[in-house]
Design a protein around this motif. Structure first.
Motif, PDB file in Angstrom:
ATOM      1  N   ALA A 178       7.672   9.906  30.160  1.00  0.00           N
ATOM      2  CA  ALA A 178       6.789  10.975  30.617  1.00  0.00           C
ATOM      3  C   ALA A 178       5.631  10.413  31.438  1.00  0.00           C
ATOM      4  O   ALA A 178       5.248  10.987  32.473  1.00  0.00           O
ATOM      5  CB  ALA A 178       6.265  11.760  29.412  1.00  0.00           C
ATOM      6  N   ALA A 179       5.072   9.292  30.977  1.00  0.00           N
ATOM      7  CA  ALA A 179       4.004   8.646  31.749  1.00  0.00           C
ATOM      8  C   ALA A 179       4.521   8.168  33.098  1.00  0.00           C
ATOM      9  O   ALA A 179       3.817   8.238  34.116  1.00  0.00           O
ATOM     10  CB  ALA A 179       3.421   7.478  30.952  1.00  0.00           C
ATOM     11  N   GLY A 180       5.764   7.683  33.118  1.00  0.00           N
ATOM     12  CA  GLY A 180       6.361   7.261  34.389  1.00  0.00           C
ATOM     13  C   GLY A 180       6.521   8.417  35.365  1.00  0.00           C
ATOM     14  O   GLY A 180       6.328   8.254  36.581  1.00  0.00           O
ATOM     15  N   VAL A 192      -3.875  13.488  20.428  1.00  0.00           N
ATOM     16  CA  VAL A 192      -4.366  12.952  21.707  1.00  0.00           C
ATOM     17  C   VAL A 192      -3.290  13.068  22.779  1.00  0.00           C
ATOM     18  O   VAL A 192      -3.576  13.436  23.933  1.00  0.00           O
ATOM     19  CB  VAL A 192      -4.798  11.481  21.522  1.00  0.00           C
ATOM     20  CG1 VAL A 192      -5.137  10.851  22.871  1.00  0.00           C
ATOM     21  CG2 VAL A 192      -5.998  11.393  20.587  1.00  0.00           C
ATOM     22  N   ILE A 193      -2.045  12.787  22.415  1.00  0.00           N
ATOM     23  CA  ILE A 193      -0.940  12.889  23.375  1.00  0.00           C
ATOM     24  C   ILE A 193      -0.794  14.326  23.871  1.00  0.00           C
ATOM     25  O   ILE A 193      -0.642  14.579  25.070  1.00  0.00           O
ATOM     26  CB  ILE A 193       0.367  12.402  22.725  1.00  0.00           C
ATOM     27  CG1 ILE A 193       0.292  10.899  22.464  1.00  0.00           C
ATOM     28  CG2 ILE A 193       1.568  12.721  23.612  1.00  0.00           C
ATOM     29  CD1 ILE A 193       1.423  10.375  21.603  1.00  0.00           C
ATOM     30  N   GLY A 216       3.492  16.595  32.538  1.00  0.00           N
ATOM     31  CA  GLY A 216       2.460  17.007  31.590  1.00  0.00           C
ATOM     32  C   GLY A 216       3.006  17.856  30.458  1.00  0.00           C
ATOM     33  O   GLY A 216       2.639  17.674  29.291  1.00  0.00           O
ATOM     34  N   VAL A 217       3.914  18.780  30.790  1.00  0.00           N
ATOM     35  CA  VAL A 217       4.533  19.613  29.751  1.00  0.00           C
ATOM     36  C   VAL A 217       5.337  18.755  28.788  1.00  0.00           C
ATOM     37  O   VAL A 217       5.285  18.944  27.560  1.00  0.00           O
ATOM     38  CB  VAL A 217       5.417  20.697  30.399  1.00  0.00           C
ATOM     39  CG1 VAL A 217       6.246  21.423  29.342  1.00  0.00           C
ATOM     40  CG2 VAL A 217       4.565  21.692  31.167  1.00  0.00           C
ATOM     41  N   ILE A 241       4.699  18.404  24.747  1.00  0.00           N
ATOM     42  CA  ILE A 241       5.760  18.690  23.771  1.00  0.00           C
ATOM     43  C   ILE A 241       6.016  17.477  22.888  1.00  0.00           C
ATOM     44  O   ILE A 241       6.191  17.597  21.665  1.00  0.00           O
ATOM     45  CB  ILE A 241       7.043  19.124  24.504  1.00  0.00           C
ATOM     46  CG1 ILE A 241       6.831  20.475  25.179  1.00  0.00           C
ATOM     47  CG2 ILE A 241       8.222  19.185  23.537  1.00  0.00           C
ATOM     48  CD1 ILE A 241       7.997  20.927  26.022  1.00  0.00           C
ATOM     49  N   LEU A 242       6.033  16.294  23.477  1.00  0.00           N
ATOM     50  CA  LEU A 242       6.237  15.078  22.692  1.00  0.00           C
ATOM     51  C   LEU A 242       5.122  14.885  21.668  1.00  0.00           C
ATOM     52  O   LEU A 242       5.364  14.419  20.553  1.00  0.00           O
ATOM     53  CB  LEU A 242       6.313  13.864  23.623  1.00  0.00           C
ATOM     54  CG  LEU A 242       7.622  13.705  24.398  1.00  0.00           C
ATOM     55  CD1 LEU A 242       7.488  12.604  25.449  1.00  0.00           C
ATOM     56  CD2 LEU A 242       8.767  13.392  23.444  1.00  0.00           C
TER      57      LEU A 242
END
Length: 218
Positions: A14-16, A80-81, A138-139, A143-144
């Protein structure tokens, strides 16, 4: 358990996605500053939404900490995530809803026009796919965060992975005692001691004792 590495890898992915979206063009502007010669300006994510890279790097950092975190810290990190994901979505949607400020700054730097003159010089503005990719990233991050808050309760702490189990040894059971020592347990600190067969360490008769018995015989 395998859920931990799957969750961490998913966060890194997701960060990628956020990093990829940040590095790509978000808008393409056709500008006519009044000279009759149109100019094409490309606005990448680093200009349109510079906060995306900070969010992506924060997600990576949290994912690495999550690999070693305990149960209580995991709940905090999952929150935080989720918050980082929401911020990423809000940032991208905010730029899509009101790009005029970004357009004005970019056009002003390229043409020297200021104020409404910069925005009036824009003839066409094309939105690329990458702002929507940032929203997807971002979504996925949000969700993660929610999923990790639920499933991380079953994760074992990293420190417990290397703890040795104690072996219960009955007194007199020499085989079990040796197995306990092989497993790292110190049998000297417990009631279980290695029971050596009786008579193995006792001498059946020394030569000196035999000579004494012979001299004492009548």
């Amino acid at each position: 358990m395998r859920r931990r590495p799957i969750a961490i890898i998913s966060l890194l992915m997701a960060a990628g996605i956020l990093l990829l979206a940040w590095s790509q063009p978000w808008f393409v502007l056709e500008v006519d500053p009044g000279s009759g010669i149109a100019e094409t300006l490309v606005l990448a994510g680093d200009t349109a939404a510079p906060a995306i890279i900070a969010i992506a790097l924060a997600v990576i950092a949290v994912a690495l900490v999550l690999a070693l975190a305990g149960p209580r810290l995991r709940i905090l990190l999952s929150a935080v995530i989720g918050l980082l994901g929401v911020i990423a979505v809000a940032t991208a949607i905010g730029v899509l809803n009101d790009p005029a400020m970004v357009f004005e700054r970019v056009v002003s730097d390229a043409t020297g026009l200021g104020g409404t003159g910069a925005t009036d010089a824009i003839t066409t503005a094309t939105v690329m796919i990458w702002p929507f990719v940032a929203i997807i990233g971002g979504v996925a991050t949000a969700i993660l965060g929610a999923v990790i808050a639920v499933v991380s309760r079953d994760w074992r702490s990293a420190g417990r992975r290397y703890e040795r189990g104690t072996v219960a040894v009955e007194p007199g059971d020499s085989v079990a005692a040796w197995d306990a020592i092989s497993g790292g347990d110190d049998s000297t600190t417990s009631d279980a001691m290695i029971a050596m067969p009786t008579g193995t360490l006792e001498s059946k008769g020394s030569p000196d004792r035999a000579d004494d018995e012979e001299t004492e015989r009548p």
